[in-house]
Design a protein around this motif. Structure first.
Motif, short mmCIF file in Angstrom:
data_model
loop_
_atom_site.label_atom_id
_atom_site.label_comp_id
_atom_site.label_asym_id
_atom_site.label_seq_id
_atom_site.Cartn_x
_atom_site.Cartn_y
_atom_site.Cartn_z
N GLN A 1 0.85 -1.19 0.00
CA GLN A 1 0.00 0.00 0.00
C GLN A 1 0.89 1.25 0.00
O GLN A 1 2.12 1.15 0.05
N VAL A 2 0.27 2.40 -0.06
CA VAL A 2 1.02 3.66 -0.07
C VAL A 2 1.95 3.72 1.15
O VAL A 2 1.51 3.49 2.28
N GLY A 3 3.23 3.98 0.92
CA GLY A 3 4.20 4.06 2.00
C GLY A 3 4.81 2.74 2.40
O GLY A 3 5.67 2.69 3.28
N GLU A 4 4.41 1.65 1.73
CA GLU A 4 4.93 0.33 2.05
C GLU A 4 5.86 -0.18 0.96
O GLU A 4 5.77 0.21 -0.20
N VAL A 5 6.75 -1.09 1.37
CA VAL A 5 7.67 -1.76 0.47
C VAL A 5 7.69 -3.25 0.83
O VAL A 5 7.72 -3.59 2.02
N VAL A 6 7.65 -4.10 -0.16
CA VAL A 6 7.80 -5.54 0.08
C VAL A 6 9.25 -5.93 -0.20
O VAL A 6 9.80 -5.59 -1.24
N VAL A 7 9.84 -6.63 0.74
CA VAL A 7 11.25 -7.02 0.66
C VAL A 7 11.36 -8.54 0.62
O VAL A 7 10.73 -9.23 1.43
N VAL B 1 17.73 -8.32 6.28
CA VAL B 1 18.42 -7.84 5.08
C VAL B 1 17.76 -8.51 3.88
O VAL B 1 17.50 -9.72 3.90
N GLY B 2 17.49 -7.72 2.85
CA GLY B 2 16.86 -8.29 1.66
C GLY B 2 16.88 -7.33 0.50
O GLY B 2 17.48 -6.26 0.56
N ASP B 3 16.22 -7.74 -0.56
CA ASP B 3 16.11 -6.93 -1.77
C ASP B 3 14.67 -6.49 -1.97
O ASP B 3 13.73 -7.28 -1.75
N VAL B 4 14.49 -5.25 -2.38
CA VAL B 4 13.15 -4.73 -2.63
C VAL B 4 12.52 -5.54 -3.76
O VAL B 4 13.07 -5.66 -4.86
N ALA B 5 11.32 -6.09 -3.48
CA ALA B 5 10.62 -6.92 -4.46
C ALA B 5 9.42 -6.22 -5.06
O ALA B 5 9.02 -6.53 -6.19
N ALA B 6 8.83 -5.27 -4.33
CA ALA B 6 7.66 -4.55 -4.84
C ALA B 6 7.50 -3.25 -4.06
O ALA B 6 7.82 -3.19 -2.87
N VAL B 7 7.01 -2.23 -4.75
CA VAL B 7 6.79 -0.92 -4.13
C VAL B 7 5.42 -0.41 -4.55
O VAL B 7 4.83 -0.87 -5.54
N SER B 8 4.90 0.57 -3.81
CA SER B 8 3.64 1.19 -4.18
C SER B 8 3.87 2.15 -5.35
O SER B 8 5.01 2.57 -5.61
N PRO B 9 2.83 2.52 -6.08
CA PRO B 9 3.00 3.35 -7.28
C PRO B 9 3.69 4.70 -7.04
O PRO B 9 4.34 5.22 -7.93
N ASN B 10 3.56 5.26 -5.83
CA ASN B 10 4.14 6.59 -5.58
C ASN B 10 5.44 6.54 -4.78
O ASN B 10 5.88 7.56 -4.25
#
Length: 342
Positions: free
Chosen positions: A35-41, A73-82
């Motif tokens: 969601q907005v402000g979130e990142v999946v790692v 520790v990880g790699d960014v896998a998905a981000v919100s559109p903004n």
């Protein structure tokens, strides 16, 4: 411009505590887009910390089920559109702090660690005993890709806590700094204290860790089974700071007379027991007693840069995600940090 959404699984594996005083259980978590402000790692490594057991031991009210783990520790896998801070593929780290409100008095002066409404990774939100974790963008730290994720993971809690404690203890190069306890925090603290130019003294309850302590950088070793450690510190001129990394209120109390004038007793680990002190020492010798919690994302980045510069490394024992329950049980005996590597 929105970043393209990469392929992702419909679900992923995690290990969670599902009932009070229970054991870790494998669960399947359905994928949710950030969601907005979130990142999946995508998790590459997650350290096992003593605080993780707070989830089930009743010390802290934690909603269950809960996936623990706050040395991620990880790699960014998905981000919100903004999303503006992070891009897919970035190497990142997440520590204890899961969120902060940006509205309270502490946040408004930039002291996010003491936010009155802060979230805690692995306690109030799911953590890193998993293949993926969803986190707030503002609490993420950048991690160099040339470092082994398993080596870095313990720096996100144990490392940054000791690093912040030492750089804020009010000591100068050459001052005596004593490290009580040579475990998960203590073995990092010794290396960092040496690198910062302090006369580093290792304090332990026996003699079995002397060789290791000196290999890590301790200039002196004081065996509590043979001498009064406070008296021994005074023979060195008194400690400008005593960093307590072991959970022993009784041992901590006995160290206070080892402080120098204007010395600080710094608590990084506690057992929940109260301990009495004489106000005379506080008044006459201007002793201070303080605590140090975890650190912000910027603190984590500072800690990792310092550790990289001085080749400071955690001693780790790695476990695959499938053996997360074993890793959790090995926390007490692993030398010195158990790390889960999905």
């Amino acid at each position: 411009m929105a970043q393209p959404s990469p392929p992702h699984p419909d679900s992923y594996t995690a290990f969670a505590y599902v009932e009070p005083h229970g054991e870790l259980q494998q669960i399947t978590v359905p994928w949710k887009d950030p969601q907005v402000g979130e990142v999946v790692v995508r998790v590459l490594a997650c350290g096992v910390c003593a605080t993780d057991v707070v989830v089930v031991n009743g010390t802290f009210p934690v909603p269950l089920p809960r996936v623990p783990g706050h040395e991620i520790v990880g790699d960014v896998a998905a981000v919100s559109p903004n999303e503006k801070l992070w891009a897919i593929g970035d190497r990142v780290g997440i520590g204890c702090q899961g969120s902060f409100c940006s509205k309270c008095k502490r946040c408004r002066v930039g002291d996010y660690v003491t936010c009155h409404e802060q979230g805690l990774t692995g306690l109030l939100s799911d953590g890193g005993y998993a293949e993926y974790v969803t986190v707030r963008s503002e609490v993420i730290a950048a991690i160099p890709k040339d470092l082994d994720p398993a080596d870095v993971a313990p720096l996100l809690c144990a490392g940054v806590t000791t690093f912040n404690g030492l750089r804020n203890i009010g000591a100068s190069a050459g001052d005596v700094i004593a490290i009580q306890g040579i475990g998960g925090l203590g073995h990092l603290a010794i290396q960092m204290a040496k690198a910062m130019g302090f006369r580093t003294v290792a304090l332990s309850s026996g003699g079995s860790k002397e060789e290791l302590a000196r290999q890590l950088g301790a200039h002196d070793y004081i065996d509590g089974s043979k001498v009064d450690q406070a008296e021994a510190l005074q023979k060195l001129g008194g400690a400008k700071g005593i960093m307590c990394t072991a959970n022993s209120s009784e041992a901590t109390k006995k160290l206070i007379p080892g402080l120098a004038v204007d010395g600080t007793l710094l608590l990084l680990a506690v057992d929940g027991q109260e301990f009495g002190i004489s106000p005379l020492g506080l008044l006459r010798w201007r002793y201070s007693i303080k605590g140090m919690p975890h650190g912000t994302a910027r603190d984590i980045e500072d800690c990792i840069a310092f550790a990289k510069l001085y080749n400071i490394k955690a001693m780790v024992e790695c476990f695959p995600l499938a053996k997360a329950p074993e890793a959790a049980h090995r926390r007490e005996s692993a030398r010195f940090r158990a790390v889960i590597v999905p």
